[in-house]
Scaffold this active site. Structure first.
Site, PDB file in Angstrom:
ATOM      1  N   LYS A 114      33.589 -28.017 -26.766  1.00  0.00           N
ATOM      2  CA  LYS A 114      34.047 -29.127 -25.921  1.00  0.00           C
ATOM      3  C   LYS A 114      33.629 -30.470 -26.507  1.00  0.00           C
ATOM      4  O   LYS A 114      34.427 -31.418 -26.577  1.00  0.00           O
ATOM      5  CB  LYS A 114      33.501 -28.964 -24.499  1.00  0.00           C
ATOM      6  CG  LYS A 114      34.124 -27.807 -23.745  1.00  0.00           C
ATOM      7  CD  LYS A 114      33.428 -27.586 -22.411  1.00  0.00           C
ATOM      8  CE  LYS A 114      34.007 -26.383 -21.679  1.00  0.00           C
ATOM      9  NZ  LYS A 114      33.358 -26.182 -20.364  1.00  0.00           N
ATOM     10  N   SER A 157      29.364 -29.486 -22.124  1.00  0.00           N
ATOM     11  CA  SER A 157      28.480 -28.571 -21.412  1.00  0.00           C
ATOM     12  C   SER A 157      29.286 -27.401 -20.874  1.00  0.00           C
ATOM     13  O   SER A 157      30.484 -27.526 -20.626  1.00  0.00           O
ATOM     14  CB  SER A 157      27.777 -29.307 -20.261  1.00  0.00           C
ATOM     15  OG  SER A 157      26.815 -28.479 -19.649  1.00  0.00           O
ATOM     16  N   ASP A 158      28.613 -26.285 -20.717  1.00  0.00           N
ATOM     17  CA  ASP A 158      29.251 -25.119 -20.130  1.00  0.00           C
ATOM     18  C   ASP A 158      28.183 -24.267 -19.463  1.00  0.00           C
ATOM     19  O   ASP A 158      27.012 -24.300 -19.857  1.00  0.00           O
ATOM     20  CB  ASP A 158      29.993 -24.293 -21.183  1.00  0.00           C
ATOM     21  CG  ASP A 158      30.978 -23.339 -20.532  1.00  0.00           C
ATOM     22  OD1 ASP A 158      32.051 -23.808 -20.117  1.00  0.00           O
ATOM     23  OD2 ASP A 158      30.668 -22.145 -20.399  1.00  0.00           O
ATOM     24  N   GLN A 159      28.607 -23.505 -18.469  1.00  0.00           N
ATOM     25  CA  GLN A 159      27.678 -22.623 -17.761  1.00  0.00           C
ATOM     26  C   GLN A 159      28.332 -21.267 -17.554  1.00  0.00           C
ATOM     27  O   GLN A 159      29.502 -21.184 -17.178  1.00  0.00           O
ATOM     28  CB  GLN A 159      27.294 -23.219 -16.411  1.00  0.00           C
ATOM     29  CG  GLN A 159      26.269 -22.381 -15.662  1.00  0.00           C
ATOM     30  CD  GLN A 159      25.898 -23.024 -14.348  1.00  0.00           C
ATOM     31  OE1 GLN A 159      26.676 -23.006 -13.408  1.00  0.00           O
ATOM     32  NE2 GLN A 159      24.724 -23.613 -14.305  1.00  0.00           N
TER      33      GLN A 159
END
Length: 192
Positions: free
Chosen positions: A52, A68-70
């Site tokens: 991203k 960011s990623d979760q």
């Protein structure tokens, strides 16, 4: 100071980054979030955060970009955003009475200076032994279909939980601000 861009369409990340009181823009990263075959949840979160940030930085090379990623990690199984009521119900049923690691990854990229770094901030969450009526009441009230693991701890989702353990209380909401500050400083931004 270079322009700061949040490479995310998440309103939760936007609200968290606004806490730092520095101006930023938001740009959709347009990245395929499909897991690779056999990809571990922590590796998936880190890969997507970097993808991203790099995708947005390619379009805005002079800006410092945050990605960011979760991913919710249930004993090695990735649980992403459910998207609908049926999947959210299944996720919460699978997590009830169990401990889940929410793997929150962050990346900061500044192409103009060649800076790129990332961090992974895991959050250990122990879910209560929820009954089906509690799950249904929660889903009707919150409709958390855009949240990894269907649990919004910043809202009514806190009632689903027995405990949260983390080095950064904002990581569970989707953007670990302690790590964000550290990486932004390393990229050359002054925060105070």
């Amino acid at each position: 100071m270079p322009r700061l861009i949040l490479g995310s369409t998440s309103r939760y990340r936007r609200e968290l980054l606004a806490r730092l009181r520095i101006p930023f823009d938001v740009v959709a990263p347009e990245v395929d979030e499909t897991p690779l075959p056999g990809e571990a949840p922590d590796a998936l979160a880190r890969r997507l955060a970097l993808a991203k940030a790099h995708a947005v930085a390619a379009r805005h090379p002079d800006a410092v970009v945050i990605g960011s990623d979760q991913v919710a990690d249930l004993e090695g199984q990735s649980l992403g955003k459910p998207g609908d009521h049926a999947r959210a119900t299944a996720q919460l049923r699978a997590m009830r009475g169990r401990t889940v690691m929410f793997q929150t990854a962050l990346a900061v990229v500044h192409r103009a200076s060649g800076f790129a770094d990332s961090a992974l901030v895991p959050v250990r969450v122990r879910f209560r032994a929820l009954d089906d009526a509690e799950i249904e009441a929660y889903l009707q009230a919150e409709q958390p279909y855009d949240c990894a693991g269907s649990a919004k701890s910043e809202g009514l989702g806190i009632a689903l939980l027995d405990a949260i353990t983390s080095d950064d209380p904002t990581a569970l909401v989707g953007l670990p601000l302690i790590a964000t500050c550290r990486l932004l400083r390393a990229a050359g931004l002054r925060l105070l």
